[in-house]
Design a protein around this motif. Structure first.
Motif, PDB file in Angstrom:
ATOM      1  N   SER A   5       0.846  -1.188   0.000  1.00  0.00           N
ATOM      2  CA  SER A   5       0.000   0.000   0.000  1.00  0.00           C
ATOM      3  C   SER A   5       0.882   1.239   0.000  1.00  0.00           C
ATOM      4  O   SER A   5       2.062   1.184   0.344  1.00  0.00           O
ATOM      5  CB  SER A   5      -0.943  -0.009   1.196  1.00  0.00           C
ATOM      6  N   GLU A   7       0.767   5.491   0.994  1.00  0.00           N
ATOM      7  CA  GLU A   7       0.042   6.543   1.696  1.00  0.00           C
ATOM      8  C   GLU A   7       0.751   7.873   1.445  1.00  0.00           C
ATOM      9  O   GLU A   7       1.968   7.970   1.561  1.00  0.00           O
ATOM     10  CB  GLU A   7       0.012   6.225   3.191  1.00  0.00           C
ATOM     11  N   LYS A  15      -4.912  13.214   3.647  1.00  0.00           N
ATOM     12  CA  LYS A  15      -4.165  11.967   3.663  1.00  0.00           C
ATOM     13  C   LYS A  15      -4.926  10.938   2.827  1.00  0.00           C
ATOM     14  O   LYS A  15      -6.113  10.706   3.041  1.00  0.00           O
ATOM     15  CB  LYS A  15      -4.023  11.463   5.089  1.00  0.00           C
ATOM     16  N   LYS A  17      -4.771   6.962   0.874  1.00  0.00           N
ATOM     17  CA  LYS A  17      -4.123   5.659   0.893  1.00  0.00           C
ATOM     18  C   LYS A  17      -4.557   4.861  -0.337  1.00  0.00           C
ATOM     19  O   LYS A  17      -5.735   4.775  -0.638  1.00  0.00           O
ATOM     20  CB  LYS A  17      -4.513   4.904   2.160  1.00  0.00           C
ATOM     21  N   LYS A  53     -10.857   8.479   1.141  1.00  0.00           N
ATOM     22  CA  LYS A  53      -9.502   8.488   1.699  1.00  0.00           C
ATOM     23  C   LYS A  53      -8.723   7.220   1.391  1.00  0.00           C
ATOM     24  O   LYS A  53      -7.523   7.162   1.605  1.00  0.00           O
ATOM     25  CB  LYS A  53      -9.578   8.695   3.207  1.00  0.00           C
ATOM     26  N   CYS A  54      -9.408   6.182   0.886  1.00  0.00           N
ATOM     27  CA  CYS A  54      -8.746   4.919   0.601  1.00  0.00           C
ATOM     28  C   CYS A  54      -9.187   4.423  -0.775  1.00  0.00           C
ATOM     29  O   CYS A  54     -10.382   4.260  -1.027  1.00  0.00           O
ATOM     30  CB  CYS A  54      -9.090   3.895   1.680  1.00  0.00           C
TER      31      CYS A  54
END
Length: 83
Positions: A5, A7, A15, A17, A53-54
């Motif tokens: 992963s 980030e 932020k 990811k 965010k992901c």
């Protein structure tokens, strides 16, 4: 298969990811294609301000790659009789 992963902070400081990035060996025929697609994907995620965010790189590859190549890359096996 191993996954990694990544980030980072995007353009506006959120932020973000990116998960499910496949780790390929040096002799893999898909290594260059995955590197280019990852760079393109991260650039698009970096520029876009969104509440997400992901992100899943594997889902992105499912959309942009040809299905036989995707199956061969991830060794997708179908289960018989929904088992």
């Amino acid at each position: 298969m191993l996954f990694k992963s990544l980030e980072f902070k995007n353009d506006i400081g959120q932020k973000v990811k990116v998960v499910e990035i496949p780790v390929l060996g040096e002799d893999s025929t898909y290594k260059f294609m995955i590197q280019v697609r990852l760079q393109t994907y991260i650039t698009s995620v970096y520029k876009e301000p969104s509440p997400i965010k992901c992100y899943s790189f594997k889902d992105y590859l499912k959309k942009v790659m040809k299905w036989p190549d995707y199956e061969q890359l991830f060794n997708v096996t179908e289960l018989k009789n929904n088992a």
